[in-house]
Design a protein around this motif. Sequence first.
Motif, mmCIF file in Angstrom:
data_model
loop_
_atom_site.group_PDB
_atom_site.id
_atom_site.type_symbol
_atom_site.label_atom_id
_atom_site.label_comp_id
_atom_site.label_asym_id
_atom_site.label_seq_id
_atom_site.Cartn_x
_atom_site.Cartn_y
_atom_site.Cartn_z
ATOM 1 N N HIS A 101 0.831 -1.211 0.000
ATOM 2 C CA HIS A 101 0.000 0.000 0.000
ATOM 3 C C HIS A 101 0.864 1.259 0.000
ATOM 4 C CE1 HIS A 101 -2.650 3.149 1.711
ATOM 5 N NE2 HIS A 101 -3.504 2.602 0.857
ATOM 6 N N VAL A 102 1.898 1.271 0.832
ATOM 7 C CA VAL A 102 2.802 2.427 0.905
ATOM 8 C C VAL A 102 3.495 2.630 -0.437
ATOM 9 C CG1 VAL A 102 4.954 3.275 1.962
ATOM 10 C CG2 VAL A 102 3.133 2.328 3.401
ATOM 11 N N ARG A 103 3.978 1.538 -1.030
ATOM 12 C CA ARG A 103 4.663 1.631 -2.316
ATOM 13 C C ARG A 103 3.720 2.108 -3.422
ATOM 14 N NH1 ARG A 103 7.087 -3.782 -3.609
ATOM 15 N NH2 ARG A 103 7.972 -2.666 -5.352
ATOM 16 N N LEU A 104 2.491 1.608 -3.418
ATOM 17 C CA LEU A 104 1.506 2.038 -4.410
ATOM 18 C C LEU A 104 1.195 3.522 -4.250
ATOM 19 C CD1 LEU A 104 -0.581 1.539 -6.640
ATOM 20 C CD2 LEU A 104 -2.166 0.760 -4.851
ATOM 21 N N LYS A 105 1.040 3.958 -3.018
ATOM 22 C CA LYS A 105 0.724 5.363 -2.750
ATOM 23 C C LYS A 105 1.860 6.274 -3.231
ATOM 24 C CE LYS A 105 -1.533 7.883 0.939
ATOM 25 N NZ LYS A 105 -1.996 7.814 2.312
ATOM 26 N N ARG A 106 3.099 5.894 -2.909
ATOM 27 C CA ARG A 106 4.264 6.686 -3.353
ATOM 28 C C ARG A 106 4.360 6.724 -4.872
ATOM 29 N NH1 ARG A 106 8.493 4.067 0.650
ATOM 30 N NH2 ARG A 106 7.969 5.221 2.530
ATOM 31 N N PHE A 107 4.192 5.551 -5.483
ATOM 32 C CA PHE A 107 4.290 5.455 -6.935
ATOM 33 C C PHE A 107 3.244 6.331 -7.605
ATOM 34 C CE2 PHE A 107 3.281 3.589 -11.057
ATOM 35 C CZ PHE A 107 4.535 3.427 -11.618
ATOM 36 N N SER A 108 2.009 6.260 -7.137
ATOM 37 C CA SER A 108 0.938 7.039 -7.767
ATOM 38 C C SER A 108 1.162 8.539 -7.596
ATOM 39 C CB SER A 108 -0.432 6.619 -7.237
ATOM 40 O OG SER A 108 -0.601 7.010 -5.902
ATOM 41 N N LYS A 109 1.691 8.927 -6.421
ATOM 42 C CA LYS A 109 1.997 10.357 -6.215
ATOM 43 C C LYS A 109 3.111 10.801 -7.158
ATOM 44 C CE LYS A 109 0.808 12.081 -1.694
ATOM 45 N NZ LYS A 109 1.253 12.428 -0.361
ATOM 46 N N LYS A 137 4.031 9.528 -10.018
ATOM 47 C CA LYS A 137 3.610 9.521 -11.419
ATOM 48 C C LYS A 137 2.402 10.413 -11.678
ATOM 49 C CE LYS A 137 6.713 6.527 -12.542
ATOM 50 N NZ LYS A 137 7.891 6.910 -13.259
ATOM 51 N N LYS A 138 1.835 10.956 -10.586
ATOM 52 C CA LYS A 138 0.664 11.845 -10.677
ATOM 53 C C LYS A 138 -0.533 11.168 -11.346
ATOM 54 C CE LYS A 138 3.166 16.234 -10.591
ATOM 55 N NZ LYS A 138 4.493 15.965 -10.270
ATOM 56 N N ILE A 139 -0.778 9.924 -10.933
ATOM 57 C CA ILE A 139 -1.979 9.196 -11.366
ATOM 58 C C ILE A 139 -2.605 8.543 -10.143
ATOM 59 C CG2 ILE A 139 -1.238 8.772 -13.744
ATOM 60 C CD1 ILE A 139 -0.359 6.011 -12.966
ATOM 61 N N THR A 140 -3.872 8.238 -10.223
ATOM 62 C CA THR A 140 -4.544 7.657 -9.057
ATOM 63 C C THR A 140 -4.067 6.228 -8.810
ATOM 64 O OG1 THR A 140 -6.395 6.734 -10.320
ATOM 65 C CG2 THR A 140 -6.629 9.034 -9.531
ATOM 66 N N MET A 141 -4.205 5.798 -7.563
ATOM 67 C CA MET A 141 -3.855 4.421 -7.220
ATOM 68 C C MET A 141 -4.759 3.459 -7.987
ATOM 69 S SD MET A 141 -2.722 4.560 -3.187
ATOM 70 C CE MET A 141 -4.356 4.568 -2.550
ATOM 71 N N ALA A 142 -6.025 3.818 -8.152
ATOM 72 C CA ALA A 142 -6.965 2.967 -8.886
ATOM 73 C C ALA A 142 -6.497 2.767 -10.330
ATOM 74 C CB ALA A 142 -8.360 3.582 -8.862
ATOM 75 N N LYS A 143 -5.982 3.813 -10.937
ATOM 76 C CA LYS A 143 -5.516 3.707 -12.322
ATOM 77 C C LYS A 143 -4.296 2.784 -12.408
ATOM 78 C CE LYS A 143 -4.344 6.123 -16.498
ATOM 79 N NZ LYS A 143 -4.263 7.342 -17.235
ATOM 80 N N VAL A 144 -3.394 2.871 -11.438
ATOM 81 C CA VAL A 144 -2.224 1.982 -11.422
ATOM 82 C C VAL A 144 -2.686 0.530 -11.351
ATOM 83 C CG1 VAL A 144 -0.154 1.298 -10.145
ATOM 84 C CG2 VAL A 144 -0.725 3.720 -10.360
ATOM 85 N N ILE A 145 -3.658 0.267 -10.486
ATOM 86 C CA ILE A 145 -4.171 -1.098 -10.332
ATOM 87 C C ILE A 145 -4.860 -1.554 -11.616
ATOM 88 C CG2 ILE A 145 -5.868 -2.507 -9.100
ATOM 89 C CD1 ILE A 145 -5.059 -0.856 -6.570
ATOM 90 N N ARG A 146 -5.685 -0.687 -12.214
ATOM 91 C CA ARG A 146 -6.353 -1.036 -13.476
ATOM 92 C C ARG A 146 -5.326 -1.375 -14.554
ATOM 93 N NH1 ARG A 146 -9.797 3.085 -12.241
ATOM 94 N NH2 ARG A 146 -8.768 4.579 -13.611
#
Length: 107
Positions: free
Chosen positions: A20-28, A30-39
Amino acid sequence: MDQPFKKMKPFMTYLNEDEHVRLKRFSKQKKITMAKVIREGVLMRMATGSQYVSGFNDGITKAADVVKSNTASQIRFPSGQSFAELICDELYKQTLNEASNETVKGK
């Protein structure tokens, strides 16, 4: 291009704390939502001819080749199988199946 929100179906998944922490950092970053990264990850994994799947499986094959080429792994057990054969059998079980080009029934 993202689909309009009204056409999307909700889906929930669980991540451990580190993921979760890694996903949150990555999305911030890359300036995209966490949901978009997962999709994107789901779509990439399900794509036919996926570079992710072929790259992962190539890594498994290379690891098995290293095990097979090691002289110490040629030791044979009373069963007749070598250490390399036993390890490689387990490695090959980890390979990912390529997605088929099938569509969802009724869609």
